[in-house]
Design an enzyme around this catalytic site. Structure first.
Site, mmCIF file in Angstrom:
data_model
loop_
_atom_site.group_PDB
_atom_site.id
_atom_site.type_symbol
_atom_site.label_atom_id
_atom_site.label_comp_id
_atom_site.label_asym_id
_atom_site.label_seq_id
_atom_site.Cartn_x
_atom_site.Cartn_y
_atom_site.Cartn_z
ATOM 1 N N ARG A 36 0.827 -1.218 0.000
ATOM 2 C CA ARG A 36 0.000 0.000 0.000
ATOM 3 C C ARG A 36 0.860 1.266 0.000
ATOM 4 O O ARG A 36 0.461 2.287 -0.561
ATOM 5 C CB ARG A 36 -0.957 -0.012 1.193
ATOM 6 C CG ARG A 36 -2.100 -0.987 0.971
ATOM 7 C CD ARG A 36 -3.122 -0.959 2.066
ATOM 8 N NE ARG A 36 -4.286 -1.742 1.660
ATOM 9 C CZ ARG A 36 -5.315 -2.006 2.440
ATOM 10 N NH1 ARG A 36 -5.344 -1.544 3.667
ATOM 11 N NH2 ARG A 36 -6.326 -2.722 2.002
ATOM 12 N N GLY A 366 -9.506 -7.676 -1.647
ATOM 13 C CA GLY A 366 -9.851 -8.746 -0.715
ATOM 14 C C GLY A 366 -9.038 -10.014 -0.897
ATOM 15 O O GLY A 366 -7.879 -9.984 -1.316
ATOM 16 N N GLY A 389 -13.411 -3.728 0.710
ATOM 17 C CA GLY A 389 -14.770 -3.220 0.926
ATOM 18 C C GLY A 389 -15.169 -2.162 -0.077
ATOM 19 O O GLY A 389 -16.305 -2.137 -0.571
#
Length: 410
Positions: A36, A366, A389
């Site tokens: 990330r 996910g 999500g």
């Protein structure tokens, strides 16, 4: 996209408030996966090159009590970012107050600072997560422009995205990562090159009701796999044994099959094991790892068996159905991929998609993203989403607050 991009903002000499998603996995204060942080680098570097004073902030973990503070500090993240950027990143260990304000006042063009975990503000009254207007206004007062590059939290209206953006009606924009997510996931669902195939796996039909309904209207085919397939088998009147199944959603699955007009493609065989309830409860992964497997037709699952992966005929069927597809969106693994012998179906989907010629292939975050990355297929997909999500809600056709709050291109 109709929302402003960071390219549309004047950044030289400006204090650039940048919401990033640095919610990285940590073990004992050490980052175990910096993906990330790496994904955010292009936006950060662009702001630096344009002469902006870059003020970074993110959440990390959940803060429910005092004990959660120390283990969820962003200090290790700032250190890792400094290594990846190759320039100093000043870490300010507070979320508001004189220390933060002084650090910002002393910044020169091209400097980078990161302040502490935004969810530290959740300790007393969930001010970040409940989008406290006073907190949003305070953070907005620290900068001149706002850039949101955190797709992972774009489905939430928090003080650190919507709260800040509301104070920059003309000067809030998407970073490159957020822009990319909108382009690929939004583009795939709203304006796909056809044939468009959706692959939906994972554990529960109930988690993906809106996704299935939205994609049935938009996709040419919807392939269902993973544990959620057993609820559909039950809807067809088949025996599912001890496989995961949601009895409350059997009628719903039956209705979907009826209105799908043949668009839904289900597995035709599965890999099963026979394991006692006691062994499963004591150590599920250990028990299934040791158990003998049997490939069963979906018409021949025994009452004592549990299905854990797609079988070889299903793998061949899915590969055939994917032939010629031009857009594929995949969300959710085909089996219990954490155990190697039940990762065959998930790996086969990865392999098929990796070799599709001329197709745009997207993984909607996910577990399917984690599976593809862990199996070494990361570079073989057009796009792997960084937000589980958020990508799921985008696939449902919902508007994302962290995107809608940004300035429109006029």
């Amino acid at each position: 996209m109709t929302k402003k991009s960071i390219r549309d903002l004047q950044l030289n000499g400006k204090k650039v408030l940048m919401r990033v998603d640095f919610n990285v996995p940590m073990k004992g204060g050490v980052i175990t996966d910096d993906n990330r942080i790496v994904q955010a680098l292009p936006t950060i570097k662009y702001a630096i090159e344009q002469g902006g004073k870059v003020i970074l902030f993110s959440h990390l973990g959940r803060i429910k009590e005092e004990a959660d503070l120390a283990k969820n500090s962003l200090a290790p993240v700032a250190k890792r970012l400094e290594e990846l950027l190759g320039q100093p990143v000043k870490f300010v260990p507070v979320t508001r107050g004189k220390e933060l304000e002084d650090a910002i006042a002393n910044m020169k063009n091209g400097d980078v600072i990161m302040f502490e975990n935004t969810r530290y503000e959740d300790l007393n009254g969930k001010k970040e997560s409940k989008n406290d207007p006073e907190l949003g206004a305070y953070w907005a007062s620290l900068g001149d422009v706002f850039v949101n590059d955190a797709f992972g939290t774009a489905h939430r209206a928090h003080a650190s995205n919507q709260g800040i953006a509301s104070h920059f009606p003309n000067d809030s924009a998407a970073g490159f990562l957020l822009e990319k997510e909108i382009k690929f996931i939004g583009g795939a669902v709203d304006n796909p090159v056809r044939p468009f195939v959706a692959i939906l796996g994972g554990a529960k039909v109930s988690d993906k009701i809106s996704v299935i309904e939205n994609l049935l209207n938009k996709a040419d085919k919807v392939m269902i796999c993973g544990a959620m397939a057993y609820t559909f088998f039950k809807a067809q009147g088949l025996e599912v044994g001890k496989s995961k199944c949601e009895p409350d959603f059997v009628d719903y699955a039956k209705g979907l099959l009826e209105k799908a007009n043949g668009k839904i493609i289900l597995p035709v065989d599965v890999v099963t094991v026979t394991v006692s309830d006691e062994d499963c409860a004591a150590d599920f992964f250990g028990a299934i790892s040791k158990a003998e497997t049997r490939v069963a037709s979906v018409n021949d699952i025994k009452p004592e068996e549990q299905g854990l992966d797609c079988g070889p005929k299903t793998i061949a069927l899915f590969a055939k159905e994917l032939e010629g597809a031009k857009t594929v969106v995949w969300n959710g693994p085909a089996g219990v991929f954490e155990v190697e012998k039940f990762a065959v179906g998930t790996k086969a989907i990865c392999e098929t998609l990796a070799n599709l010629k001329g197709a745009t292939t997207i993984i909607g975050g996910g577990d399917s993203a984690a599976a593809a990355i862990s199996m070494g297929y990361e570079k073989k997909f057009t796009h792997i989403s960084t937000g589980g999500g958020a990508s799921l809600e985008y696939l449902e056709g919902k508007a994302l607050p962290g995107v809608t709050c940004l300035s429109d291109v006029k």
